[in-house]
Design a protein around this motif. Sequence first.
Motif, PDB file in Angstrom:
ATOM      1  N   LEU A 141      12.775  75.146  18.946  1.00  0.00           N
ATOM      2  CA  LEU A 141      13.188  73.744  19.010  1.00  0.00           C
ATOM      3  C   LEU A 141      11.968  72.819  18.970  1.00  0.00           C
ATOM      4  N   ALA A 142      10.903  73.192  19.653  1.00  0.00           N
ATOM      5  CA  ALA A 142       9.683  72.377  19.631  1.00  0.00           C
ATOM      6  C   ALA A 142       9.137  72.303  18.204  1.00  0.00           C
ATOM      7  N   VAL A 273      17.551  68.694  14.378  1.00  0.00           N
ATOM      8  CA  VAL A 273      16.900  69.769  15.154  1.00  0.00           C
ATOM      9  C   VAL A 273      17.936  70.778  15.650  1.00  0.00           C
ATOM     10  N   THR A 274      19.146  70.309  15.940  1.00  0.00           N
ATOM     11  CA  THR A 274      20.194  71.239  16.375  1.00  0.00           C
ATOM     12  C   THR A 274      20.543  72.193  15.232  1.00  0.00           C
ATOM     13  N   LYS A 280      17.981  79.084  12.602  1.00  0.00           N
ATOM     14  CA  LYS A 280      16.860  80.013  12.820  1.00  0.00           C
ATOM     15  C   LYS A 280      17.072  80.990  13.968  1.00  0.00           C
ATOM     16  N   CYS A 281      17.985  80.678  14.888  1.00  0.00           N
ATOM     17  CA  CYS A 281      18.122  81.541  16.075  1.00  0.00           C
ATOM     18  C   CYS A 281      19.541  82.073  16.252  1.00  0.00           C
ATOM     19  N   MET A 442      17.632  71.090  25.368  1.00  0.00           N
ATOM     20  CA  MET A 442      17.757  72.544  25.529  1.00  0.00           C
ATOM     21  C   MET A 442      19.085  72.908  26.189  1.00  0.00           C
ATOM     22  N   MET A 443      19.501  72.116  27.176  1.00  0.00           N
ATOM     23  CA  MET A 443      20.785  72.384  27.842  1.00  0.00           C
ATOM     24  C   MET A 443      21.930  72.241  26.839  1.00  0.00           C
ATOM     25  N   LEU A 444      21.829  71.213  26.009  1.00  0.00           N
ATOM     26  CA  LEU A 444      22.870  70.982  25.010  1.00  0.00           C
ATOM     27  C   LEU A 444      22.950  72.170  24.051  1.00  0.00           C
ATOM     28  N   ILE A 445      21.795  72.613  23.583  1.00  0.00           N
ATOM     29  CA  ILE A 445      21.767  73.617  22.518  1.00  0.00           C
ATOM     30  C   ILE A 445      22.084  75.025  23.015  1.00  0.00           C
TER      31      ILE A 445
END
Length: 466
Positions: A141-142, A273-274, A280-281, A442-445
């Motif tokens: 994410l970064a 970004v989401t 990617k993950c 991060m919590m959202l994703i």
Amino acid sequence: MALPTIRELLNSPGPKAGAVARGWIKTRRDSKVMSFAELNDGSCRESLQAVFCRENGDFSAILPSLVSGAAVEIQGDLVASPAAGQKYELRARQVKLYGGCDPEKYPIQKKKASDEFLRTVAHLRPRTNKYAAMLRIRAELAYAVHTYFRDNGFFYVHTPILTASDCEGAGQMFTATALDLSELKALPRTEGGEIDFSKDLLGKKTYLTVSGQLEGESLALALGKIYTFGPTFRAENSNTYRHCAEFWQIEPEMAFYELDDDMDLAESFIKAVTKSVLEKCPSDLGLFARFVEPALLDNLRNVTENKYERLPYTEAVKLLEPENARFEARVSWGADLASEHERFLVENYFKKPVILYNKPKEVGSFYMKLNDDGRTVRGMDVLVPRIGELVGGSERENRLDVLEQKMAAFKIDPQAYWWYLDLRRYGSVPHSGFGLGFERLMMLITGISNIRDVSAYPRVPGYAEF
Ligand code: 4AD
Ligand code: MG
């Protein structure tokens, strides 16, 4: 010597004799003729299964040491695996034990431990599947954050962490001093008996920054579009699922952007970004969808595919007032909205992200641009499911006289902000920006419900272990 990671081994184009893998044992089981160990090196969610059979060597001396948590190097042949769900396995030929592990004492046990317990062993919890996946997603994410801004013409700038100004004017700052506070009697004093911070290392009273915005504005008014991405600090005693004393904040600031442009950017950024992490993950996100938040992928689709509702504060109050019976804090025009109200709008009413804008000037910050109605300011908050406020931003007050009046109303000393006022004296332009809390994203994703579990070492009231 640097070796291929387990991730690379599992993605090998074909079998490979003489492969070497290093990592930590997750589990081992023995049958009469063979033993199997799951080896994980953190490079991906999947472990490599090492198989020990008699025809490849006598492992009887070392096998008892291959327990959960032990660090080993296993050399052997990477061969197609007959087992379902894994492409390859490693037929061991030689094993080297780096560091053993006492399975009785090792805090990371196979059976599921509670999040609360794992926080007390934060130095070891990255060895669990869940926290390793969280940390890999955080890294990705970064990277997506920097990629987005780079692709869109923004410059990455570094604003100071030690600062003399309180951006939010809320007084929630950690004092940063080189004075030895344990020697109270030896502290330099003013004539009035106060601590004399002019004798401190930096020559004045300084704090850990709550936001890089003010300095960011000066850089945007030179470079056009900038962003910061760094640690920020809040000395607020909020013991909630979404507040930390130390969190990373992403703060873009853009010259010539008005409030609408700011909202467009925030929406586009969150979606981009989401989507990047979704792409990617998939395996790590799959873990969270399976074990943490069953609705995760639907929630993420909600965030990436819907047009966010843009709702003026006054309209929000009209929607919320009839619902007052269900809230702890009553809503009426002029009150700041609390997380329960934000979540009602997002989760119950619109069922998608909401951008709330034009709040009363008293609940906004001193730097937000005053609207022509004289009552509201051009601030905006992006509210998302499960979390509430993810982004806080605004068009900045770019008129010197209005800014001075607002600072007076907020009891802010204009002399301390002389340089910030200069930006309105020399070539002032409309400009806007926002701050997004990286941990909340991060919590959202991930669907993780407590901010303590999206950083390796969370800093929250009453806890600074590690
Ligand atoms: O809304 P905030 O306080 O806004 C600012 O600091 C502005 N100066 C930002 C700007 O315009 N450049 O904080 C911005 C965001 C919040 O929306 C939230 O996501 C996050 O930072 N945040 C926190 N995250 C974790 N723990 C806390 N204590 C947080 N406080 C704010
Ligand atoms: Mg805010």
